[in-house]
Scaffold this motif. Structure first.
Motif, PDB file in Angstrom:
ATOM      1  N   THR A  58      -3.462   5.428  -1.786  1.00 12.48           N
ATOM      2  CA  THR A  58      -3.399   5.921  -3.167  1.00 12.48           C
ATOM      3  C   THR A  58      -3.446   4.825  -4.227  1.00 12.48           C
ATOM      4  N   ASN A  59      -3.322   3.556  -3.836  1.00 11.14           N
ATOM      5  CA  ASN A  59      -3.295   2.493  -4.854  1.00 11.14           C
ATOM      6  C   ASN A  59      -4.308   1.393  -4.539  1.00 11.14           C
ATOM      7  N   ALA A  91       0.830  -1.198   0.000  1.00 10.92           N
ATOM      8  CA  ALA A  91       0.000   0.000   0.000  1.00 10.92           C
ATOM      9  C   ALA A  91       0.866   1.250   0.000  1.00 10.92           C
ATOM     10  N   THR A  92       0.391   2.283  -0.695  1.00  5.77           N
ATOM     11  CA  THR A  92       1.058   3.577  -0.675  1.00  5.77           C
ATOM     12  C   THR A  92       0.049   4.629  -0.213  1.00  5.77           C
ATOM     13  N   VAL A 117      -6.723  -4.167  -4.705  1.00  2.00           N
ATOM     14  CA  VAL A 117      -7.928  -4.968  -4.938  1.00  2.00           C
ATOM     15  C   VAL A 117      -7.647  -6.031  -5.991  1.00  2.00           C
ATOM     16  N   SER A 118      -6.953  -5.653  -7.049  1.00  2.00           N
ATOM     17  CA  SER A 118      -6.651  -6.603  -8.121  1.00  2.00           C
ATOM     18  C   SER A 118      -5.793  -7.759  -7.628  1.00  2.00           C
ATOM     19  N   SER A 119      -4.731  -7.457  -6.870  1.00  2.00           N
ATOM     20  CA  SER A 119      -3.833  -8.521  -6.412  1.00  2.00           C
ATOM     21  C   SER A 119      -4.497  -9.401  -5.366  1.00  2.00           C
ATOM     22  N   MET A 120      -5.240  -8.798  -4.439  1.00  2.00           N
ATOM     23  CA  MET A 120      -5.885  -9.601  -3.391  1.00  2.00           C
ATOM     24  C   MET A 120      -7.063 -10.391  -3.939  1.00  2.00           C
ATOM     25  N   SER A 121      -7.803  -9.810  -4.873  1.00  2.00           N
ATOM     26  CA  SER A 121      -8.963 -10.538  -5.409  1.00  2.00           C
ATOM     27  C   SER A 121      -8.521 -11.765  -6.196  1.00  2.00           C
ATOM     28  N   ALA A 122      -7.360 -11.704  -6.853  1.00  2.00           N
ATOM     29  CA  ALA A 122      -6.854 -12.877  -7.571  1.00  2.00           C
ATOM     30  C   ALA A 122      -6.574 -14.016  -6.592  1.00  2.00           C
ATOM     31  N   LYS A 123      -6.012 -13.680  -5.442  1.00  2.00           N
ATOM     32  CA  LYS A 123      -5.756 -14.691  -4.415  1.00  2.00           C
ATOM     33  C   LYS A 123      -7.067 -15.269  -3.883  1.00  2.00           C
TER      34      LYS A 123
END
Length: 428
Positions: free
Chosen positions: A324-325, A315-316, A330-336
């Motif tokens: 800010t990101n 996170a930033t 969401v994209s990286s965690m939702s893939a998991k």
């Protein structure tokens, strides 16, 4: 750690024989009535020492009293020859997960345990993925060591409550996460499981995350996501169903899947003994109880726990502290979460708790649900940056998304088909 007899309710496992065990599942809420544990006939040191003190199984109402139980356990373990923090964490993990005497396996009078050897094997594999002999990773039987009611007191207080401040966390999730962090292979990369049919490995299943993630937040949210996907496959999605199915608030459900007690334990598992903002092997200079006391004492470490966890995941923040990101996370965690949800659905088809038709219907919703779950999880973490705020998706400041539409194609179709077929193989 989801984990407790139920994070997992149905726990996630690969679709073949034998299926991988699910990650820690949630406990049934406030501690159940005390359970009397009989000394195992084959356990070491069956002659119990004289009691320096006696302990009751009643619910403790302060973090101070709960840390005191850990201090007593450390003293007893040290006297028995289990002296390092790493070995003590491993031994205490067995009180809750991965052993025949664990809360997850044996349960309580009001909440029967999972009684699953496959789950036990999974917990031991996921916390020590670098070890090929899973049997060697089973924690020692500490019942004769934690005598005079101490074992029972720990067993019946997996969920820690601090009534004066309204805080709570799942200690079982904290300790299994710490145990996994002692094996660097459980921190990265993703953990896998060999799916076998009649003793032959036919596929290597990616569980969606590292061993640490599988036994903490991913196990909870991936299991919850799989459950919600199944619910939406059975009927029309409803706004807010994500709260009831994944992030339930009211007892006993705040200890299921993504209930706040589980999430607080999951984040504690990453932050306790971290020494910074990188997920790493625990850095505990003194005793485990010292690290726990430091973590739960009101102040900067507790108040920044959510932001510390977010930073561990890349996170930033801007000058005002705003994330800010979010979309990237969401994209990286939702893939998991989606990958784990597929394992969840396949495992439920494999063990007969879902029909093949239910599994396939749920698979149309996996990707959309995973994105919703990841977004709400992140928003709960951001909200918890405010001092005195729980890591709870039911926070009024969080916007609950509308249900995602049914996808045009199924996720994990082959996995679910194979799960159904595998169930008919002798020995499955």
């Amino acid at each position: 750690m989801g984990s407790k007899p139920s994070s997992f309710y149905p726990a996630p496992a690969p679709p073949y024989s034998p299926p991988p065990p699910p990650p820690p599942t949630p406990n049934p809420g406030p501690p159940a009535p005390p359970r009397t544990i009989q000394n195992a006939p084959n356990s070491p040191n069956t002659a119990r020492p004289a009691c320096p003190a006696t302990y009751t199984s009643e619910r403790r109402t302060s973090f101070t009293d709960l840390v005191a139980l850990v201090v007593a356990a450390e003293d007893a373990l040290t006297k028995s020859g289990i002296t390092s923090v790493k070995d003590q964490v491993h031994a205490l993990r067995g009180v809750y997960y991965g052993t025949l005497w664990s809360l997850d396996y044996a349960g309580t009078p009001s909440s029967p345990g999972e009684k699953s050897l496959t789950r036990n094997e999974g917990f031991n594999h996921f916390t020590r993925p670098s070890v090929s002999d899973v049997a060697s990773t089973v924690p020692p039987d500490v019942r004769p060591i934690l005598c005079c009611g101490l074992f029972e007191a720990l067993y019946n207080n997996q969920d820690w409550y601090d009534d004066a401040t309204g805080r709570a966390l799942d200690f079982g999730h904290v300790v299994i996460g710490l145990d996994a962090r002692y094996d660097s292979a459980a921190i990265s990369p993703n953990v896998t499981y060999a799916a076998q049919v009649m003793g032959v490995t036919v596929k290597t299943i990616d569980m969606g995350g590292s061993g640490f993630e599988v036994v903490t937040w991913l196990g909870d949210l991936g299991g919850g996501g799989g459950s919600l996907s199944r619910i939406r496959g059975d009927g029309a999605p409803a706004r807010g169903d994500i709260l009831s199915a994944v992030f339930a608030k009211d007892p006993p459900h705040n200890s299921d899947y993504g209930g706040f007690i589980n999430l607080e334990g999951d984040i504690g598992a990453a932050v306790v003994g971290s020494g910074g903002t990188t997920l790493s092997v625990p850095s505990i200079g003194g005793r485990l109880s010292d690290a726990l006391r430091s973590y739960v004492t009101p102040g900067p470490t507790w108040d920044s726990r959510a932001k510390t966890f977010l930073t561990m995941y890349g996170a930033t923040f801007d000058a005002s502290g705003a994330l800010t990101n979010r979309s990237t996370l969401v994209s990286s965690m939702s893939a998991k979460i989606a990958a784990f949800s597929c394992n969840y659905l396949a495992s439920r088809v494999n063990d007969g708790r879902l029909t093949l038709a239910q599994g396939k219907a749920g698979a149309y919703h996996v990707v959309g649900v995973a994105s919703e779950v990841a977004g709400v999880f992140l928003d709960a973490l951001v909200a918890a940056e405010a001092p005195g705020t729980k890591i709870d998706a039911n926070n009024a400041s969080i916007t609950i998304p509308s249900p995602s539409p049914k996808a045009a194609s199924q996720s994990c179709q082959e996995q679910i088909d194979n799960a159904s077929w595998g169930r008919w193989i002798p020995g499955n």
